[in-house]
Design a protein around this motif. Structure first.
Motif, PDB file in Angstrom:
ATOM      1  N   GLN A  23       2.640   1.799  -3.388  1.00  0.00           N
ATOM      2  CA  GLN A  23       1.714   2.055  -4.491  1.00  0.00           C
ATOM      3  C   GLN A  23       1.063   3.439  -4.369  1.00  0.00           C
ATOM      4  N   LYS A  24       0.728   3.849  -3.159  1.00  0.00           N
ATOM      5  CA  LYS A  24       0.099   5.157  -2.977  1.00  0.00           C
ATOM      6  C   LYS A  24       1.062   6.292  -3.316  1.00  0.00           C
ATOM      7  N   ASN A  25       2.326   6.162  -2.934  1.00  0.00           N
ATOM      8  CA  ASN A  25       3.301   7.191  -3.284  1.00  0.00           C
ATOM      9  C   ASN A  25       3.589   7.196  -4.786  1.00  0.00           C
ATOM     10  N   PHE A  26       3.649   6.007  -5.385  1.00  0.00           N
ATOM     11  CA  PHE A  26       3.821   5.940  -6.834  1.00  0.00           C
ATOM     12  C   PHE A  26       2.664   6.640  -7.534  1.00  0.00           C
ATOM     13  N   ALA A  27       1.452   6.379  -7.066  1.00  0.00           N
ATOM     14  CA  ALA A  27       0.255   6.943  -7.698  1.00  0.00           C
ATOM     15  C   ALA A  27       0.244   8.464  -7.603  1.00  0.00           C
ATOM     16  N   GLN A  28       0.563   9.014  -6.438  1.00  0.00           N
ATOM     17  CA  GLN A  28       0.531  10.468  -6.314  1.00  0.00           C
ATOM     18  C   GLN A  28       1.596  11.120  -7.192  1.00  0.00           C
ATOM     19  N   ASP A  29       2.710  10.427  -7.403  1.00  0.00           N
ATOM     20  CA  ASP A  29       3.772  10.972  -8.255  1.00  0.00           C
ATOM     21  C   ASP A  29       3.383  11.017  -9.730  1.00  0.00           C
ATOM     22  N   GLN A  30       2.421  10.177 -10.138  1.00  0.00           N
ATOM     23  CA  GLN A  30       1.988  10.134 -11.537  1.00  0.00           C
ATOM     24  C   GLN A  30       0.915  11.173 -11.857  1.00  0.00           C
ATOM     25  N   PHE A  32       0.819  -1.213   0.000  1.00  0.00           N
ATOM     26  CA  PHE A  32       0.000   0.000   0.000  1.00  0.00           C
ATOM     27  C   PHE A  32       0.851   1.260   0.000  1.00  0.00           C
ATOM     28  N   LEU A  33       1.861   1.303   0.852  1.00  0.00           N
ATOM     29  CA  LEU A  33       2.695   2.492   0.981  1.00  0.00           C
ATOM     30  C   LEU A  33       3.380   2.840  -0.337  1.00  0.00           C
ATOM     31  N   PRO A  52      -0.948   2.826   5.820  1.00  0.00           N
ATOM     32  CA  PRO A  52      -0.141   4.042   5.863  1.00  0.00           C
ATOM     33  C   PRO A  52      -1.041   5.281   5.851  1.00  0.00           C
ATOM     34  N   ALA A  53      -0.450   6.434   6.097  1.00  0.00           N
ATOM     35  CA  ALA A  53      -1.217   7.685   6.118  1.00  0.00           C
ATOM     36  C   ALA A  53      -0.366   8.800   5.522  1.00  0.00           C
ATOM     37  N   VAL A  54      -1.027   9.849   5.067  1.00  0.00           N
ATOM     38  CA  VAL A  54      -0.315  11.007   4.539  1.00  0.00           C
ATOM     39  C   VAL A  54       0.294  11.782   5.698  1.00  0.00           C
ATOM     40  N   GLU A  55       1.585  12.069   5.599  1.00  0.00           N
ATOM     41  CA  GLU A  55       2.261  12.902   6.581  1.00  0.00           C
ATOM     42  C   GLU A  55       2.774  14.154   5.876  1.00  0.00           C
ATOM     43  N   MET A  56       2.437  15.301   6.451  1.00  0.00           N
ATOM     44  CA  MET A  56       2.855  16.567   5.873  1.00  0.00           C
ATOM     45  C   MET A  56       4.207  16.978   6.444  1.00  0.00           C
ATOM     46  N   GLU A  75       3.543  13.173   1.839  1.00  0.00           N
ATOM     47  CA  GLU A  75       3.686  11.864   1.218  1.00  0.00           C
ATOM     48  C   GLU A  75       3.180  10.801   2.177  1.00  0.00           C
ATOM     49  N   TRP A  76       2.963   9.595   1.638  1.00  0.00           N
ATOM     50  CA  TRP A  76       2.464   8.490   2.451  1.00  0.00           C
ATOM     51  C   TRP A  76       3.611   7.869   3.226  1.00  0.00           C
ATOM     52  N   LYS A  77       3.374   7.672   4.528  1.00  0.00           N
ATOM     53  CA  LYS A  77       4.369   7.054   5.402  1.00  0.00           C
ATOM     54  C   LYS A  77       3.663   6.119   6.380  1.00  0.00           C
ATOM     55  N   GLY A  78       4.463   5.369   7.137  1.00  0.00           N
ATOM     56  CA  GLY A  78       3.900   4.478   8.141  1.00  0.00           C
ATOM     57  C   GLY A  78       3.985   3.027   7.746  1.00  0.00           C
ATOM     58  N   LEU A  79       3.161   2.205   8.398  1.00  0.00           N
ATOM     59  CA  LEU A  79       3.198   0.763   8.222  1.00  0.00           C
ATOM     60  C   LEU A  79       2.106   0.284   7.279  1.00  0.00           C
ATOM     61  N   ASP A  80       2.449  -0.614   6.368  1.00  0.00           N
ATOM     62  CA  ASP A  80       1.425  -1.343   5.633  1.00  0.00           C
ATOM     63  C   ASP A  80       0.676  -2.234   6.619  1.00  0.00           C
ATOM     64  N   PRO A  81      -0.615  -2.451   6.440  1.00  0.00           N
ATOM     65  CA  PRO A  81      -1.420  -2.044   5.290  1.00  0.00           C
ATOM     66  C   PRO A  81      -2.188  -0.747   5.501  1.00  0.00           C
TER      67      PRO A  81
END
Length: 257
Positions: free
Chosen positions: A67-74, A64-65, A150-154, A142-148
């Motif tokens: 994939q979510k960061n990859f997605a936001q970068d696209q 999850f972590l 994670p959460a957005v951290e500013m 960006e997304w950080k934390g533990l799978d499954p």
């Protein structure tokens, strides 16, 4: 801001044919593009996204972590609204986001998530209010934390706000699905904890589940949600126990990925 901001709606998917159309349709009026990043679904997810005219990319699943960061970068735009496929924007939340586009002030915004469990909206049990920061400037978050989960951290210098309206979450359609997914998520969490260098603790394995149930069922009012609340709180305690049990098994070499 003098000009309205443009928002990229971002969703990650895998075999979400039952949910994806609802999620996309709820985002259409507030997003200037909608991007779906899929992990090579084998159902009709891709076809449904094609019919709805969204951008569709495929990327190998790495958790999850990742994939979510990859997605936001696209995304094409820096302002991102990232949802899960089993979520949708409520009418009020869409109105509030539309207002923000004309008067964006903070770097990120959170809102409450309201979860439907087996046909019932859960108002307590640690599930509501469940604030999620999902609308943000990706240059400062960006997304950080533990799978499954994670959460957005500013970033430290960023500002955040909270807006009205609920993010509607259609979580589980059966009790079996809930229990089975909780066990799967506990396993993923244990491997993520191991990767972060965390060590197993017999004390946490025994005491954390008990405290989790007491907190959710008593302090957070899970008893008010009836039998569903009891099941939710009991399974949350079970998840907590399994997470530490799996970590212990991984450490001893008895469980591998």
């Amino acid at each position: 801001m003098s000009q309205p901001v443009k928002i990229s709606g971002v969703i990650i998917t895998f075999n979400e044919e039952k949910n994806i159309a609802r999620c996309i349709n709820s985002m259409q009026s507030v997003c200037d593009e909608i991007l779906v990043v899929d992990s090579y679904s084998t159902d009709r997810t891709k076809a449904i996204c094609s019919d709805l005219g969204v951008r569709f990319l495929e990327n190998k699943w790495g958790g999850f972590l990742e994939q979510k960061n990859f997605a936001q970068d696209q995304a094409r735009f820096d302002y991102v609204l990232q949802l899960d496929a089993d979520e949708e924007l409520s009418d009020q939340l869409r109105i509030e986001i539309q207002k923000l586009k004309e008067n964006w002030q903070a770097d990120g915004y959170s809102f409450n998530r309201f979860t439907n469990f087996c046909g019932k909206w859960i108002k307590h049990s640690g599930w509501y209010p469940d604030a999620k920061l999902r609308l943000y400037d990706r240059r400062k978050g960006e997304w950080k934390g533990l799978d499954p989960h994670p959460a957005v951290e500013m970033s430290a210098e960023s500002s955040t706000g909270k807006i009205k309206g609920d993010l509607l979450h259609y979580s589980y359609i059966s009790y079996d699905d809930f229990v089975n997914r909780s066990a799967s998520y506990a396993r993923q969490a244990a491997f993520a904890m191991k990767a972060m260098g965390k060590r197993p603790s017999h004390f946490k394995m025994v005491c954390s589940p008990v405290f989790r149930f007491f907190k959710d069922y008593v302090l957070r009012g899970g008893f008010r949600d009836g039998i569903e609340g009891y099941l939710i709180c009991k399974t949350a305690a079970y998840y907590t126990f399994l997470k530490y049990l799996y970590l212990k098994l991984i450490e001893s070499g008895k469980l591998s990925s």
